[in-house]
Design an enzyme around this catalytic site. Structure first.
Site, PDB file in Angstrom:
ATOM      1  N   ASP A  65     -24.767 -32.991  41.587  1.00  0.00           N
ATOM      2  CA  ASP A  65     -23.389 -33.904  40.941  1.00  0.00           C
ATOM      3  C   ASP A  65     -22.904 -34.817  41.980  1.00  0.00           C
ATOM      4  O   ASP A  65     -23.137 -34.775  43.169  1.00  0.00           O
ATOM      5  CB  ASP A  65     -22.655 -32.722  40.628  1.00  0.00           C
ATOM      6  N   ASP A 134     -14.576 -20.365  38.903  1.00  0.00           N
ATOM      7  CA  ASP A 134     -14.465 -20.127  37.420  1.00  0.00           C
ATOM      8  C   ASP A 134     -15.945 -19.924  36.768  1.00  0.00           C
ATOM      9  O   ASP A 134     -16.183 -20.081  35.471  1.00  0.00           O
ATOM     10  CB  ASP A 134     -13.887 -21.364  36.782  1.00  0.00           C
ATOM     11  N   HIS A 136     -18.513 -22.073  37.549  1.00  0.00           N
ATOM     12  CA  HIS A 136     -19.524 -23.253  37.174  1.00  0.00           C
ATOM     13  C   HIS A 136     -20.480 -23.272  38.277  1.00  0.00           C
ATOM     14  O   HIS A 136     -20.414 -22.785  39.146  1.00  0.00           O
ATOM     15  CB  HIS A 136     -18.483 -24.630  37.215  1.00  0.00           C
ATOM     16  N   GLU A 141     -18.397 -26.943  33.983  1.00  0.00           N
ATOM     17  CA  GLU A 141     -17.250 -26.120  33.733  1.00  0.00           C
ATOM     18  C   GLU A 141     -17.512 -25.384  32.548  1.00  0.00           C
ATOM     19  O   GLU A 141     -18.367 -25.482  31.618  1.00  0.00           O
ATOM     20  CB  GLU A 141     -16.062 -27.057  33.602  1.00  0.00           C
TER      21      GLU A 141
HETATM   22  C1  GLP Z   1     -18.086 -27.879  43.680  1.00  0.00           C
HETATM   23  C2  GLP Z   1     -19.683 -28.088  43.582  1.00  0.00           C
HETATM   24  C3  GLP Z   1     -20.512 -27.060  43.154  1.00  0.00           C
HETATM   25  C4  GLP Z   1     -19.943 -25.924  44.360  1.00  0.00           C
HETATM   26  C5  GLP Z   1     -18.725 -25.418  44.268  1.00  0.00           C
HETATM   27  C6  GLP Z   1     -18.231 -24.169  44.987  1.00  0.00           C
HETATM   28  O1  GLP Z   1     -17.391 -27.793  42.667  1.00  0.00           O
HETATM   29  N1  GLP Z   1     -19.770 -29.067  42.637  1.00  0.00           N
HETATM   30  O2  GLP Z   1     -21.715 -27.347  43.437  1.00  0.00           O
HETATM   31  O3  GLP Z   1     -20.846 -24.698  43.868  1.00  0.00           O
HETATM   32  O4  GLP Z   1     -17.948 -26.623  44.595  1.00  0.00           O
HETATM   33  O5  GLP Z   1     -17.865 -24.826  46.199  1.00  0.00           O
HETATM   34  P1  GLP Z   1     -17.893 -23.825  47.627  1.00  0.00           P
HETATM   35  O6  GLP Z   1     -19.335 -23.458  47.980  1.00  0.00           O
HETATM   36  O7  GLP Z   1     -17.293 -24.807  48.474  1.00  0.00           O
HETATM   37  O8  GLP Z   1     -16.890 -22.567  47.068  1.00  0.00           O
END
Ligand code: GLP
Length: 259
Positions: A65, A134, A136, A141
């Site tokens: 992304d 949440d 995702h 989302e």
């Molecule tokens: C962002 C990314 C996701 C990731 C999420 C959780 O939203 N787009 O790919 O899984 O963060 O991040 P973290 O690993 O820092 O908790």
């Protein structure tokens, strides 16, 4: 779906083992790279193994992304994050890492082109994933179609608050839109390896593994994948109803069986 509950360091080593095993068998494998803090220890482990001789020279990689509209040189632009945290530290060829173009004039066309480039590469062999609080994955989302492909999404308030820590604590500086691989795009990868740690992820991990498959918890679509691995520490596993069973299963796992 395999659930492994172990200390964070071991989880990163297990994920790196899966990547290394793939590359030893196919040096031209296609990797799926994730941003966020969860995969960072995996990248550190892969960099350490690169120093011991593991090569990424023939590898192509696709990012999950990207934020829409962040300037090309912005440190939190995911393309720059991946370059800093991983690509620049191993021998990936120039241009080997691709991501959705969040600066394109025509965003839908950029999304379609990105889908085509993944298909042209033969699809992703191993996709590294984190999970949002949440539920995702990538930036899909709650409410995301389980059949979705790469497209623009609007970030939830929760995700923007979660990610504000990367923007000096300012929610207002977190972009409102992103381009993200869809859930069906991610599901087309041949092996999914998701990492989660910390109590803040416990509910999302519970839903992912044990909840009903639902767009309300987008990661639950992974229950439909034939080869999905969920690597979690004790805190992220703290709401799993069958945690004892997952621990026992892993302890009794045949030695010949990798992830
Ligand atoms: C962002 C990314 C996701 C990731 C999420 C959780 O939203 N787009 O790919 O899984 O963060 O991040 P973290 O690993 O820092 O908790």
């Amino acid at each position: 779906m395999e659930v492994v509950i172990a200390p964070a360091g071991e989880l990163a080593r297990l994920a790196a083992d899966a990547v290394e095993g793939l590359l030893r068998g196919n040096p031209e494998a296609v990797l799926g790279l994730a941003t966020g803090s969860s995969p960072l220890a995996v990248y550190d482990e892969l960099v350490a193994r690169h120093k011991e001789g593991l090569s990424f020279a023939g590898v192509r990689a696709f990012m999950l992304d990207e934020y829409v509209g962040l300037p090309a040189d912005h440190p939190e632009r995911y393309r720059n994050v991946i370059e800093k945290e991983f690509a620049s530290r191993v021998d990936l060829a120039p241009g080997a890492v691709k991501g959705p173009d969040g600066l394109a004039d025509d965003l839908p066309a950029a999304c379609a082109a990105y889908e085509a480039s993944i298909a042209d590469a033969g699809g992703v062999d191993l996709q590294i994933l984190g999970i949002g609080t949440d539920g995702h994955i990538a930036f899909n989302e709650p409410g995301s179609s389980l059949a979705s492909r790469t497209r623009i999404k609007t970030l939830t308030k929760q995700t923007r608050e979660d990610n504000a820590r990367f923007f000096g604590g300012s929610v207002d500086d977190v972009p409102r839109h992103c381009l993200t691989q869809g859930l069906a795009t991610i599901m087309a990868a041949r092996h999914l390896v998701l990492l989660a740690s910390g109590r803040a992820k416990a509910e999302a991990v519970h839903q992912l593994v044990e909840g009903p498959v639902s767009a309300m918890w987008p990661a639950t679509v992974m229950q439909l994948h034939p080869h999905a691995t969920v690597l979690v520490d004790d805190a992220a596993a703290s709401r799993l109803q069958l945690a004892d069973y997952y621990r026992q299963t892993y302890a009794d796992k045949p030695g010949w069986q990798g992830l």
